[in-house]
Design a protein around this motif. Structure first.
Motif, mmCIF file in Angstrom:
data_model
loop_
_atom_site.group_PDB
_atom_site.id
_atom_site.type_symbol
_atom_site.label_atom_id
_atom_site.label_comp_id
_atom_site.label_asym_id
_atom_site.label_seq_id
_atom_site.Cartn_x
_atom_site.Cartn_y
_atom_site.Cartn_z
ATOM 1 N N ALA A 30 0.852 -1.190 0.000
ATOM 2 C CA ALA A 30 0.000 0.000 0.000
ATOM 3 C C ALA A 30 0.889 1.242 0.000
ATOM 4 O O ALA A 30 1.812 1.349 0.813
ATOM 5 N N LEU A 31 0.611 2.163 -0.921
ATOM 6 C CA LEU A 31 1.342 3.428 -1.015
ATOM 7 C C LEU A 31 0.411 4.590 -0.738
ATOM 8 O O LEU A 31 -0.743 4.564 -1.135
ATOM 9 N N ARG A 32 0.928 5.617 -0.090
ATOM 10 C CA ARG A 32 0.236 6.898 0.010
ATOM 11 C C ARG A 32 1.003 7.854 -0.883
ATOM 12 O O ARG A 32 2.205 8.052 -0.695
ATOM 13 N N VAL A 33 0.306 8.442 -1.852
ATOM 14 C CA VAL A 33 0.928 9.315 -2.840
ATOM 15 C C VAL A 33 0.415 10.730 -2.640
ATOM 16 O O VAL A 33 -0.792 10.970 -2.653
ATOM 17 N N GLY A 34 1.348 11.666 -2.431
ATOM 18 C CA GLY A 34 0.987 13.066 -2.233
ATOM 19 C C GLY A 34 0.825 13.803 -3.546
ATOM 20 O O GLY A 34 1.203 13.297 -4.614
ATOM 21 N N PRO A 35 0.299 15.016 -3.491
ATOM 22 C CA PRO A 35 0.109 15.815 -4.701
ATOM 23 C C PRO A 35 1.415 16.120 -5.430
ATOM 24 O O PRO A 35 1.411 16.410 -6.623
ATOM 25 N N ASP A 36 2.536 16.036 -4.729
ATOM 26 C CA ASP A 36 3.839 16.309 -5.341
ATOM 27 C C ASP A 36 4.429 15.091 -6.050
ATOM 28 O O ASP A 36 5.530 15.149 -6.593
ATOM 29 N N GLY A 37 3.712 13.956 -6.042
ATOM 30 C CA GLY A 37 4.202 12.753 -6.713
ATOM 31 C C GLY A 37 5.087 11.877 -5.847
ATOM 32 O O GLY A 37 5.529 10.822 -6.284
ATOM 33 N N MET A 38 5.340 12.301 -4.612
ATOM 34 C CA MET A 38 6.123 11.473 -3.699
ATOM 35 C C MET A 38 5.207 10.415 -3.089
ATOM 36 O O MET A 38 4.072 10.688 -2.721
ATOM 37 N N ALA A 39 5.720 9.186 -3.006
ATOM 38 C CA ALA A 39 4.948 8.075 -2.466
ATOM 39 C C ALA A 39 5.678 7.485 -1.270
ATOM 40 O O ALA A 39 6.905 7.425 -1.253
ATOM 41 N N CYS A 40 4.902 7.055 -0.303
ATOM 42 C CA CYS A 40 5.453 6.399 0.884
ATOM 43 C C CYS A 40 4.765 5.043 1.047
ATOM 44 O O CYS A 40 3.541 4.944 0.922
#
Length: 100
Positions: free
Chosen positions: A69-79
């Motif tokens: 599972a990834l969380r992707v921010g508006p800046d395109g960075m994923a965690c």
């Protein structure tokens, strides 16, 4: 937990480098993580959800059931927020006309 999953988590935590790694460990550009999941683990995106200003994506291996599972921010960075095994898709849609 199987050793393969622990190795996958360690690999994701090592993706970030330099000063950015100190601020956001376990995070990297979404495209890089997506490529690593496909090439290194055979996982493909199976679900996408909106969540509090970001997107949550689920990637899974179609036969082994391993998932990430990834969380992707508006800046395109994923965690990477979680990973595991025994993923399977279900079709739990209510019958047509059911209000729920």
């Amino acid at each position: 937990m199987p050793r393969r999953f622990l190795m996958a988590a360690g690999a994701f935590l090592l993706l970030a480098s330099g000063v950015e790694a100190q601020a956001v460990q376990g995070c990297e550009a979404r495209d890089r993580i997506k490529r690593d999941l496909a090439e290194g683990f055979g996982q493909r995106r199976v679900a996408v959800m909106l969540s509090q200003g970001s997107v949550v994506e689920i990637y899974a291996h179609p036969e082994l059931g391993e998932w990430t599972a990834l969380r992707v921010g508006p800046d395109g960075m994923a965690c990477v927020v979680d990973f595991g095994e025994a993923f399977f898709a279900v079709d739990d849609r209510p019958p047509q006309g059911d209000p729920l």
